[in-house]
Design an enzyme around this catalytic site. Sequence first.
Site, PDB file in Angstrom:
ATOM      1  N   SER A 141       3.758  -1.810  10.369  1.00 15.21           N
ATOM      2  CA  SER A 141       5.212  -1.894  10.571  1.00 15.21           C
ATOM      3  C   SER A 141       5.792  -3.267  10.227  1.00 15.21           C
ATOM      4  CB  SER A 141       5.587  -1.474  11.996  1.00 15.21           C
ATOM      5  OG  SER A 141       5.190  -0.125  12.229  1.00 15.21           O
ATOM      6  N   GLY A 154       2.789   2.639  10.713  1.00 12.46           N
ATOM      7  CA  GLY A 154       3.720   3.739  10.524  1.00 12.46           C
ATOM      8  C   GLY A 154       4.454   4.144  11.784  1.00 12.46           C
ATOM      9  N   GLU A 205      -6.835   4.920   7.685  1.00 12.65           N
ATOM     10  CA  GLU A 205      -6.698   6.337   7.316  1.00 12.65           C
ATOM     11  C   GLU A 205      -7.971   6.846   6.651  1.00 12.65           C
ATOM     12  OE1 GLU A 205      -3.004   5.669   5.275  1.00 12.65           O
ATOM     13  OE2 GLU A 205      -2.098   5.196   7.210  1.00 12.65           O
ATOM     14  N   ASN A 256       0.875  -1.172   0.000  1.00 12.38           N
ATOM     15  CA  ASN A 256       0.000   0.000   0.000  1.00 12.38           C
ATOM     16  C   ASN A 256       0.909   1.219   0.000  1.00 12.38           C
ATOM     17  OD1 ASN A 256      -1.789   2.042   0.421  1.00 12.38           O
ATOM     18  ND2 ASN A 256      -2.382   1.422   2.492  1.00 12.38           N
ATOM     19  N   LYS A 273       0.103   4.245  -0.362  1.00 11.55           N
ATOM     20  CA  LYS A 273      -0.554   5.444   0.186  1.00 11.55           C
ATOM     21  C   LYS A 273      -0.317   6.633  -0.764  1.00 11.55           C
ATOM     22  CE  LYS A 273      -0.185   3.340   4.694  1.00 11.55           C
ATOM     23  NZ  LYS A 273      -0.095   3.494   6.139  1.00 11.55           N
ATOM     24  N   HIS A 303      -9.377   1.236   4.865  1.00  9.22           N
ATOM     25  CA  HIS A 303      -8.112   1.478   5.575  1.00  9.22           C
ATOM     26  C   HIS A 303      -8.363   2.448   6.745  1.00  9.22           C
ATOM     27  CE1 HIS A 303      -4.039   2.721   6.464  1.00  9.22           C
ATOM     28  NE2 HIS A 303      -3.659   1.609   5.869  1.00  9.22           N
ATOM     29  N   GLU A 318      -5.182  -4.482  10.693  1.00  8.12           N
ATOM     30  CA  GLU A 318      -4.136  -3.471  10.843  1.00  8.12           C
ATOM     31  C   GLU A 318      -4.398  -2.677  12.117  1.00  8.12           C
ATOM     32  OE1 GLU A 318      -2.268  -2.481   6.746  1.00  8.12           O
ATOM     33  OE2 GLU A 318      -3.992  -1.196   7.028  1.00  8.12           O
TER      34      GLU A 318
END
Length: 251
Positions: free
Chosen positions: A213, A173, A97, A9, A11, A95, A167
């Site tokens: 991560s 991240g 985000e 991904n 992003k 996701h 996730e």
Amino acid sequence: MRTPLIAANWKMNKLVDEAVATVSALKPLVAGAAKAEIVVCPTFTALYAVGKALAGSNVALGAQNCYVKESGAFTGEISPQMLKDTGCAWVIIGHSERRQIFKEADALLNEKLKYALSQGLKVMFCIGETLEERQGGIMNDVLSRQVNLGLAGLAESDFANVAVAYEPVWAIGTGVTASPEQAEEAHAFVRGLVEAQFGAGIAQALRIQYGGSVKPDNAAELIAKPNVDGFLVGGAALKADSFAGIVSAVQ
Ligand code: 13P
């Protein structure tokens, strides 16, 4: 036996030239990876060019989001049909985000999932709790809500084209990976939720990816867990050699 699904991904990263250069470097590195299914999800503007660069390889193309209509007055949105037109086989939906920054709620994500599937895309459907939710002891409630509302109404036949990506938001991240035990516990719980809703056959066949991560040096211990069926990789997927290192940890 579930074939591991390893997806990048990217992003909101990489202009077209860099995106094409990255997959051009990646292709030979993973050409021999027979034991995993590999997907790269660039940003929208790079999809077409990356799709061309991937043609004939063992790496599939995916997008990071889509809307629930074919076309029309939906400024700024993109349809599954448009994604397929660029060569996409996959799309990421839900996701964290999208959930957190863009306020996408369970009902919309369920609609997106069903519409993308109806248009012939395969979907990586993301779920995961925040640190606050984990520490507050409501992690299982959150995962239950995301799975039960997110997958509601799917037909048995849809599941051939769905993977779930667990996730945990606190691992995305941050450099803090879930331990293999934490990942296994969550994945087993999610598989149990799917079994309760759709039956054991579907639950056993469903691939549950881990994201947060993931790096070449922690991928092997995570994939060794029985309920971890692949990865959705952010930062470590931006470079061809490190993403290829994750793929090779699964071989
Ligand atoms: P990182 O691998 O950068 O933690 O991102 C994970 C992720 O969000 C993949 O979708």
